[in-house]
Design an enzyme around this catalytic site. Structure first.
Site, PDB file in Angstrom:
ATOM      1  CB  ILE A   1      -0.934   0.006   1.226  1.00  0.00           C
ATOM      2  CG1 ILE A   1      -1.799  -1.257   1.228  1.00  0.00           C
ATOM      3  CG2 ILE A   1      -1.812   1.250   1.248  1.00  0.00           C
ATOM      4  CD1 ILE A   1      -2.665  -1.405   2.472  1.00  0.00           C
TER       5      ILE A   1
ATOM      6  CE  LYS B   1       5.024   8.204   0.274  1.00  0.00           C
ATOM      7  NZ  LYS B   1       6.366   8.080  -0.359  1.00  0.00           N
TER       8      LYS B   1
ATOM      9  CG  HIS C   1       1.548   0.861  -5.332  1.00  0.00           C
ATOM     10  ND1 HIS C   1       2.131   0.527  -4.127  1.00  0.00           N
ATOM     11  CD2 HIS C   1       2.340   1.807  -5.892  1.00  0.00           C
ATOM     12  CE1 HIS C   1       3.230   1.257  -3.960  1.00  0.00           C
ATOM     13  NE2 HIS C   1       3.380   2.036  -5.017  1.00  0.00           N
TER      14      HIS C   1
ATOM     15  NE  ARG D   1       3.394   6.853   7.774  1.00  0.00           N
ATOM     16  CZ  ARG D   1       4.133   7.665   7.039  1.00  0.00           C
ATOM     17  NH1 ARG D   1       4.194   7.504   5.715  1.00  0.00           N
ATOM     18  NH2 ARG D   1       4.825   8.647   7.593  1.00  0.00           N
TER      19      ARG D   1
ATOM     20  CB  SER E   1       3.419  10.146   3.550  1.00  0.00           C
ATOM     21  OG  SER E   1       4.548   9.663   2.855  1.00  0.00           O
TER      22      SER E   1
ATOM     23  NE  ARG F   1      11.141  13.612   0.787  1.00  0.00           N
ATOM     24  CZ  ARG F   1      11.639  12.471   0.362  1.00  0.00           C
ATOM     25  NH1 ARG F   1      10.941  11.356   0.527  1.00  0.00           N
ATOM     26  NH2 ARG F   1      12.825  12.407  -0.212  1.00  0.00           N
TER      27      ARG F   1
END
Length: 484
Positions: A107, A109, A163, A200, A208, A338
């Site tokens: 998946i 980021k 992806h 996440r 992100s 980031r």
């Protein structure tokens, strides 16, 4: 003087060349800021461990459990969901020498790139993956065969699409693998596919992805195949008119109603055929997402393994325990991404959570499941360690036979004028056989002229032993097990 100056110039040039070479090598091994693979200190700490991964090295120098110290999650963790023992005791019989395949659902980021590199570069294998400079893919063959055991971006590439989600992978991987590597015997059952993924926190994942898109990245090559076809432009409109969406603001990113970044984790883990794929007119939006959420939860539970970016050490531990594979270097928690550098106002964060409310529910569900799995695995590990210690003591007792023991260790002979201690049968009172009669008493006789026989007496143990009345040596040894 000129010769010395020339030598200094040559030395300086050589040092510059070495430095440049080192930078090039480092950029190859760690091409992104998220590199977590090379940790020389951790290699040193793991050099003496022969256990799987970090299982044998979970207590730090301070005596604190490093898994708890990582994020303190278990100290305040209260389970919210009820899972079956099959959901929590996740172990698979992965046969790398047979036909089994690990399939990584990546998946965007979620830290999947870092985890994908761990799979091809950081696992102790009889036949490690072959990775060469300048090549994006590694060759991950089974021992003694030219067959792959790993289906991922860094081994087979994006063979089922960029992806690819759960719907695409489960329909594509089996047929693709059977085409590339036909089974040797048609009578043999089909190979096992073990699906894994990483999730996440939805807010940080969303930020992100926005930063990634802002820099000009797109996933136009994604196929989004469902029920045998890709979605039409009307079913899946684009958020931007040009080639990419570079330079878009966070506000613009949030305002696009067709943005696939919204609730991406639920969509990619669910069976999209249950809701008519990308045809949003099949049912109401809330009903559609409720069906997708339940499907994502079900698929997540059924996966061989999943991890969370926010729990790197626990993710590593559960993967190693599930597949019985060991990583060379331990994972580390890296928060300097980031997305973490983006300053977001509280009201903006609230808006992002609203846009990703279904991802929020899935993440809380996944977090609860992961931490419960971790607790169960650690309890089982400690129980097995206790049982091994008990078996070791029992074997030692068997070898020693009648040798007297004190706290599990043989003791020298006691002086003849001291009581002799022996271990009684389980359930009997702890007793001591008194010494044979002393020379003086041996010649003493009762009125009938018979010698005095040795007698048995019950021993009263001091209070500090911590044993209950009528306890046995076995009970005491079991107590010792609990103290350790």
């Amino acid at each position: 003087m000129d010769e010395m100056s020339t030598n200094h110039h040559r030395l300086l040039i050589a040092l510059v060349i070495i430095l440049l070479f080192g930078v090039i090598v480092f950029q190859y091994l760690c091409p992104s800021s998220d590199c977590q693979l090379l940790h020389l200190g951790s290699l040193a700490s793991n050099s003496g461990s022969n256990a799987i991964g970090s299982q044998g090295n979970d207590i730090g120098l301070s005596g604190q459990d490093t898994y708890v110290a990582e994020d303190c999650a278990l100290a305040r963790f209260v389970p919210r969901f009820n899972f079956t023992s099959a959901d929590l005791g996740r172990l698979v019989d992965f046969n790398i020498q047979g036909d089994d395949v690990i399939v990584f659902l990546h998946i965007q980021k979620t830290g999947g790139t870092t985890f994908g590199r761990h799979l091809v570069r950081n696992i102790q294998l009889e036949r490690p993956c072959e990775c060469h400079a300048g090549q994006k893919k590694c060759t991950c063959y089974r021992p003694g065969k030219r067959e792959t055991w790993l289906f991922s971006r860094f081994s087979t590439g994006w063979s089922c699409g960029l992806h690819a989600d759960w719907t695409e992978l489960t329909n594509c991987v089996p047929s693709l693998m059977n085409t590339r590597e036909p089974p040797k015997k048609t009578t043999v059952p089909s190979r096992n596919y073990y699906y894994i993924t990483i999730l996440r926190d939805p807010v940080w994942r969303y930020l992100s992805e926005w930063r990634h898109v802002q820099r000009g990245a797109t996933w136009k090559a994604s196929l989004h195949v469902c029920d045998g076809r890709a979605p039409t432009l009307a079913e899946l409109p684009s958020c931007y008119p040009g080639d990419d969406w570079s330079g878009c603001s966070l506000q613009e990113f949030m305002e696009c109603p067709y943005n696939l970044a919204n609730n991406r984790q639920v969509r990619m883990l669910a069976d999209l055929s249950l809701v008519g794929c990308y045809n949003v007119s099949a049912m109401s939006e809330d009903e559609r997402w409720a069906v997708l959420l339940e499907s994502a939860k079900r698929n997540l539970r059924g996966m061989a393994f999943f991890g969370l970016t926010e729990y790197q050490r626990k993710t590593q531990y559960l993967f190693e325990r599930t597949f019985r594979l060991a990583f060379i270097a331990p994972f580390t928690q890296l928060n300097g991404t980031r997305a973490a550098s983006v300053e977001v106002m509280p009201e903006t964060q609230l808006r992002i959570r609203q846009l990703n409310q279904w991802d929020e529910e899935l993440y809380e569900y996944a977090r609860d499941l992961l931490l419960q799995r971790f607790q169960v695995a650690r309890q089982q590990e400690r129980k097995q360690a206790r049982e091994r210690r008990q078996q070791k003591r029992r074997r030692l007792r068997g070898k020693l036979g009648s040798t007297r023991l004190w706290m599990g260790r043989p003791v020298p002979e006691w002086p003849s004028d001291k009581p002799q201690w022996t271990e009684t049968q389980a359930g009997e009172a702890i007793t001591t056989h008194l010494r044979p009669p002393s020379p003086e008493r041996k010649h003493q006789v009762r009125g009938g002229g018979e010698p005095v026989e040795p007698v048995e007496a019950e021993v009263q143990l001091p209070d500090w032993w911590g044993l209950e009345e009528n306890s046995t040596i076995k009970d005491y040894m079991d107590n010792v097990e609990q103290w350790q």
